[in-house]
Design an enzyme around this catalytic site. Structure first.
Site, PDB file in Angstrom:
ATOM      1  N   CYS A 100       0.838  -1.211   0.000  1.00 34.22           N
ATOM      2  CA  CYS A 100       0.000   0.000   0.000  1.00 34.22           C
ATOM      3  C   CYS A 100       0.871   1.259   0.000  1.00 34.22           C
ATOM      4  O   CYS A 100       1.933   1.298   0.606  1.00 34.22           O
ATOM      5  CB  CYS A 100      -0.918   0.000   1.220  1.00 34.22           C
ATOM      6  N   CYS A 181      -3.884  -0.317  -3.198  1.00 37.43           N
ATOM      7  CA  CYS A 181      -4.362   0.157  -1.888  1.00 37.43           C
ATOM      8  C   CYS A 181      -3.575   1.389  -1.432  1.00 37.43           C
ATOM      9  O   CYS A 181      -2.445   1.617  -1.859  1.00 37.43           O
ATOM     10  CB  CYS A 181      -4.248  -0.941  -0.840  1.00 37.43           C
TER      11      CYS A 181
END
Ligand code: DVN
Length: 275
Positions: A100, A181
């Site tokens: 992420c 993400c």
């Protein structure tokens, strides 16, 4: 006798010389044979060897299984009849943990992006993961009735949609985008009229897979040159904002390729200062 003695000594010396000479020739022949064998074997560096070698760079991967799942998608099939779903088992075997806030997408900027991700550990593209690196830059296909992997005579990208290479990248791109993400970055090309290109994988596959429940923002880095024709007000970038799933924040920044290249080559510069 002395002469006789010296005669047999001479014969013994000559015999020793002959044996030594034969041994030397034998050793040379063996060495040449080994070198030839290795060289010829090297010449037979197969497509499978290449895939396995790339896979083995990712420690802990079951590369034999991954190779089996990869070739299962196309071996023995018409090379224009390999849908992206044919790679589902391969995708399942190459699961990766998304990073992420470090995931980077790109379109029409392959060279500058990979120059950056190779030199700096700031972002990760699909091609930097096991999933994307095993096949990056390669061509392959199969044919009906054969168990072989061919690397020549395969359909080109535009010859038919369901060819093994294009379907691979569609499926792999979808898998990578589904896991995007945090704050996600995309490098687009400011030197073309439509940086968010209609037929690109980024537009046709990846943006559609972005999930607002895990992805916070999409930050466009529009790579510019002195003669760039596009900027962040470009119409196709307005389309990008419209096509983004609700809840994903959008930003765009024009950054010269020179600045990106400079940052690529300057490891002291913190990632966040590159643009
Ligand atoms: O986000 C990235 C990355 O995740 C990747 O998986 O998909 C995104 C990039 O795909 P894209 O948006 O289609 O971007 P491009 O630059 O149009 O195409 C990417 C690559 O697909 C090209 O570099 C081509 O690969 P190659 O030949 O450089 O190894 C290939 N490609 C796309 N359109 C093609 C084509 N190859 C031949 N003919 C075409 N028309």
């Amino acid at each position: 006798m002395a002469s006789g003695g010296s005669g047999s000594a001479e014969r013994r010396r000559r015999k020793r010389c002959l044996v030594f000479g034969l041994l030397t020739v034998l050793v040379v022949v063996v060495v040449v044979a080994v070198v030839l064998a290795v060289t010829l074997r090297k010449g037979k560096y197969t497509f499978e060897d290449r895939i396995l070698a790339r896979c083995e760079k990712f420690k802990g991967s079951d590369c034999r299984l991954i190779w089996a799942k990869f070739q299962k998608a196309y071996v023995g099939r018409d090379p224009c009849n390999v849908p992206m779903e044919a790679y589902d088992d391969f995708i399942a075997a190459t699961q990766f943990k998304p990073e992420c806030n470090r995931m980077m997408f790109w379109s029409k900027t392959k060279d500058v992006v990979h120059d950056f991700t190779e030199k700096r550990d700031c972002y990760v593209t699909l091609e930097d993961t096991l999933l994307g690196s095993v096949a990056d830059g390669l061509t392959w296909c199969g044919r009906v009735g054969s168990s072989e992997t061919l690397t020549t005579g395969c359909p080109r990208w535009t010859d038919c949609e369901n060819n093994p290479v294009r379907s691979f990248w569609s499926r792999a791109s979808a898998a990578f985008a589904e896991k995007a993400c945090g704050n996600v970055t995309v490098m687009l090309n400011g030197s073309i009229e439509t940086p968010f290109s209609p037929n690109s994988t980024f537009r046709s596959i990846e943006v559609k897979k972005f999930d607002a429940t895990v992805m916070r923002s999409l930050n466009v880095v529009l790579v510019t040159q002195t003669n760039s024709v596009s900027n962040c007000t470009n119409a196709s970038l307005k389309d990008l904002q419209k096509e983004l799933a609700a809840g994903i924040r959008y930003s765009c920044k024009e950054v010269s390729e020179a600045q990106i290249r400079e940052c690529s080559s300057n490891p002291e510069k913190p990632c966040g200062a590159c643009w």
